[in-house]
Design an enzyme around this catalytic site. Sequence first.
Site, PDB file in Angstrom:
ATOM      1  N   GLU A  19      46.507   6.763  81.137  1.00 16.40           N
ATOM      2  CA  GLU A  19      47.824   6.858  81.791  1.00 16.40           C
ATOM      3  C   GLU A  19      47.877   5.706  82.790  1.00 16.40           C
ATOM      4  O   GLU A  19      47.280   5.788  83.863  1.00 16.40           O
ATOM      5  CB  GLU A  19      47.952   8.194  82.542  1.00 16.40           C
ATOM      6  CG  GLU A  19      47.891   9.420  81.670  1.00 16.40           C
ATOM      7  CD  GLU A  19      49.196   9.680  80.927  1.00 16.40           C
ATOM      8  OE1 GLU A  19      50.179   8.960  81.151  1.00 16.40           O
ATOM      9  OE2 GLU A  19      49.216  10.610  80.110  1.00 16.40           O
ATOM     10  N   CYS A  46      53.786   5.606  89.352  1.00 15.23           N
ATOM     11  CA  CYS A  46      53.685   4.835  88.107  1.00 15.23           C
ATOM     12  C   CYS A  46      55.051   4.712  87.456  1.00 15.23           C
ATOM     13  O   CYS A  46      55.356   3.717  86.824  1.00 15.23           O
ATOM     14  CB  CYS A  46      52.696   5.505  87.170  1.00 15.23           C
ATOM     15  SG  CYS A  46      53.047   7.245  86.938  1.00 15.23           S
TER      16      CYS A  46
HETATM   17  P1  NAD Z   1      42.572   2.001  89.776  1.00 18.02           P
HETATM   18  O1  NAD Z   1      42.551   1.643  88.348  1.00 18.02           O
HETATM   19  O2  NAD Z   1      42.173   0.966  90.767  1.00 18.02           O
HETATM   20  O3  NAD Z   1      41.624   3.252  90.079  1.00 18.02           O
HETATM   21  C1  NAD Z   1      41.802   4.494  89.458  1.00 18.02           C
HETATM   22  C2  NAD Z   1      40.490   5.239  89.417  1.00 18.02           C
HETATM   23  O4  NAD Z   1      39.582   4.531  88.589  1.00 18.02           O
HETATM   24  C3  NAD Z   1      39.813   5.411  90.763  1.00 18.02           C
HETATM   25  O5  NAD Z   1      39.285   6.716  90.847  1.00 18.02           O
HETATM   26  C4  NAD Z   1      38.691   4.388  90.705  1.00 18.02           C
HETATM   27  O6  NAD Z   1      37.562   4.722  91.497  1.00 18.02           O
HETATM   28  C5  NAD Z   1      38.324   4.433  89.231  1.00 18.02           C
HETATM   29  N1  NAD Z   1      37.624   3.242  88.741  1.00 18.02           N
HETATM   30  C6  NAD Z   1      37.618   1.982  89.257  1.00 18.02           C
HETATM   31  N2  NAD Z   1      36.836   1.181  88.502  1.00 18.02           N
HETATM   32  C7  NAD Z   1      36.351   1.934  87.498  1.00 18.02           C
HETATM   33  C8  NAD Z   1      35.499   1.672  86.400  1.00 18.02           C
HETATM   34  N3  NAD Z   1      34.982   0.466  86.168  1.00 18.02           N
HETATM   35  N4  NAD Z   1      35.214   2.676  85.553  1.00 18.02           N
HETATM   36  C9  NAD Z   1      35.735   3.907  85.741  1.00 18.02           C
HETATM   37  N5  NAD Z   1      36.555   4.210  86.758  1.00 18.02           N
HETATM   38  C10 NAD Z   1      36.855   3.237  87.643  1.00 18.02           C
HETATM   39  O7  NAD Z   1      44.035   2.556  90.056  1.00 18.02           O
HETATM   40  P2  NAD Z   1      44.664   2.964  91.449  1.00 18.02           P
HETATM   41  O8  NAD Z   1      44.913   1.706  92.225  1.00 18.02           O
HETATM   42  O9  NAD Z   1      43.871   4.058  92.063  1.00 18.02           O
HETATM   43  O10 NAD Z   1      46.051   3.611  90.998  1.00 18.02           O
HETATM   44  C11 NAD Z   1      47.234   2.898  90.870  1.00 18.02           C
HETATM   45  C12 NAD Z   1      47.523   2.665  89.403  1.00 18.02           C
HETATM   46  O11 NAD Z   1      47.590   3.906  88.714  1.00 18.02           O
HETATM   47  C13 NAD Z   1      48.885   2.024  89.202  1.00 18.02           C
HETATM   48  O12 NAD Z   1      48.786   1.037  88.206  1.00 18.02           O
HETATM   49  C14 NAD Z   1      49.738   3.182  88.713  1.00 18.02           C
HETATM   50  O13 NAD Z   1      50.864   2.800  87.975  1.00 18.02           O
HETATM   51  C15 NAD Z   1      48.748   3.949  87.898  1.00 18.02           C
HETATM   52  N6  NAD Z   1      49.202   5.328  87.700  1.00 18.02           N
HETATM   53  C16 NAD Z   1      49.575   5.737  86.445  1.00 18.02           C
HETATM   54  C17 NAD Z   1      50.055   7.033  86.247  1.00 18.02           C
HETATM   55  C18 NAD Z   1      50.492   7.517  84.892  1.00 18.02           C
HETATM   56  O14 NAD Z   1      50.567   8.727  84.690  1.00 18.02           O
HETATM   57  N7  NAD Z   1      50.786   6.650  83.944  1.00 18.02           N
HETATM   58  C19 NAD Z   1      50.134   7.910  87.328  1.00 18.02           C
HETATM   59  C20 NAD Z   1      49.744   7.460  88.576  1.00 18.02           C
HETATM   60  C21 NAD Z   1      49.265   6.176  88.751  1.00 18.02           C
END
Ligand code: NAD
Length: 514
Positions: free
Chosen positions: A232, A266
């Site tokens: 997502e 998002c």
């Molecule tokens: P991010 O990708 O930086 O982090 C998300 C999660 O992934 C965190 O818990 C982080 O610790 C973890 N993570 C980081 N590196 C990783 C790795 N190498 N392996 C596994 N996990 C890892 O995202 P963010 O900045 O926390 O969130 C914002 C983003 O999320 C935006 O792009 C937003 O659009 C998206 N988002 C999407 C939805 C949806 O339903 N489509 C909903 C909410 C947010």
Amino acid sequence: MLDNQLESSSLAQPLEPLLDLSSRQAADIFARAGRAQSNLSKLTLDIRLAGLRKLLDYVVENRDDIIDVLCRETRKCRTDALVSEVLGVLDNFEWLLKNARKILREKRVSTPITLLGKRSRIVHEPLGTVLIIAPWNYPLHIGLTSILAAYVAGNAVIFKPSELTPMQGLFEKLFAVDPVMADSIQVVYGTGKSAEQLIEQKPAKVFFTGSARTGRKILHQCAEHLIPVDLELGGKDQAIVFDDVNLERSVKGVIWGALTNAGQSCSSVERVYVQSGIYEQFVALAQQEIEKLVLNSGDAGNADVGGMTADFQLDIVHRQVIDAQAKGARILTGGATLLDNELFYRPTLITGIEDDMALMTQETFGPVVPILPFNTEDEVVDCCNASAFGLSASVWSKNLARANRVARRLECGAVSINNVMLTEGNPALPFGGTKLSGYGRQKGEEGLLGYTRSKSILIDKDSQKLEPNWYPYTRSKYLAFDQLIKTMFSHNPLKLLKMAIIGLKLETIAKRPR
Ligand code: NAD
């Protein structure tokens, strides 16, 4: 009241530094989850639903304390926390309570005439241990809705919240309302490094919500072990406003869709296409509305827009706005942080946008409203579909035939007609994207079944009957099968009768030795 102290872990200085997991610790967490899942498999769905009911009641009861934690960690305004986080979670819980039994129960499906006498079933089994990795923008809603769907489906769950909004202790406190739930769901803190260690333990599925950048890394790591992944990811969602709308309502709707949660959603409106005939009026009214908004967090429910959760996100937003301005865009209001609090980015209205500006090609994830004019339906659909993202959209028009047509032409996972971000408001509707916005669905029947593996069962009687398609293959059997195919797929009104005769013939042949 929550009896244990829910300690504040402000963004800048968590009370306890979040240490990443060692591989040994990750293995221990999975061993515990394996034991929990084995225990869970002996218990009924009703037990899990009873736990969910307790959790729902607890969240309702303790919502004020939960909102305090949420606002402290995210800088949301209080109404965003109450409505989008708490109410959103409760709606989803209630939907699970009402629908999970029907969706997860064993299903009888039809069996074709060629398999006469047999019965067919589909059983929805839990996957095992599911790993859920969450972002910081809706830490409660995204966390709890995905965790509880996976748990209700019968899985042990390992949940890794974002290191930016860990809300340490809160989830554990919530799951403690029910011993089976508490035993089955583990919360693991840390950065992406902890998540990587957890993936190395080979969960049955990874459900990831976050950025496309991280999504790619996870997919890569999971590919090594063939672990299924739902992604997502981010969006660049559009609002399309035709010139026959109720102007005031559509302006208010679009502005809310762009600025709710300070644009850190998002599915925030990130591009507003307004048909030329009402463009000037729409922009003027939007500016008036935006300039009335109150910015605050830690408020009593009377602020409209909260702060930015992550400093780095604020930088991204500002860089995109400055880049657009340098390339000729006009900032009509906003474009900077509040003078007395740099963590609040002023809601920004911007026009004169070109397709190649970062503001149009990359996710902004902040309180920015770019408005562009368009002339025809075809033109606006092409502009929207040219985006690399495809999460959701809104279409505004009194002409519902046109709005429905456009909704179906847009390459995205969800469309609200004459409303905004409202598909998320109905827990029965699946949520997810296309293209760079990811794949897989959460919520609704599809989302719940996504945490299960279907097992097909075909039941035959233990009879004397030998199947004609078993050995030996003989020329007479071959010819009978050939005749069966010819009859079965013909338009002959007497084909059922003819098939029955061929069926009897095949049964007789099947009994003959070679
Ligand atoms: P991010 O990708 O930086 O982090 C998300 C999660 O992934 C965190 O818990 C982080 O610790 C973890 N993570 C980081 N590196 C990783 C790795 N190498 N392996 C596994 N996990 C890892 O995202 P963010 O900045 O926390 O969130 C914002 C983003 O999320 C935006 O792009 C937003 O659009 C998206 N988002 C999407 C939805 C949806 O339903 N489509 C909903 C909410 C947010």
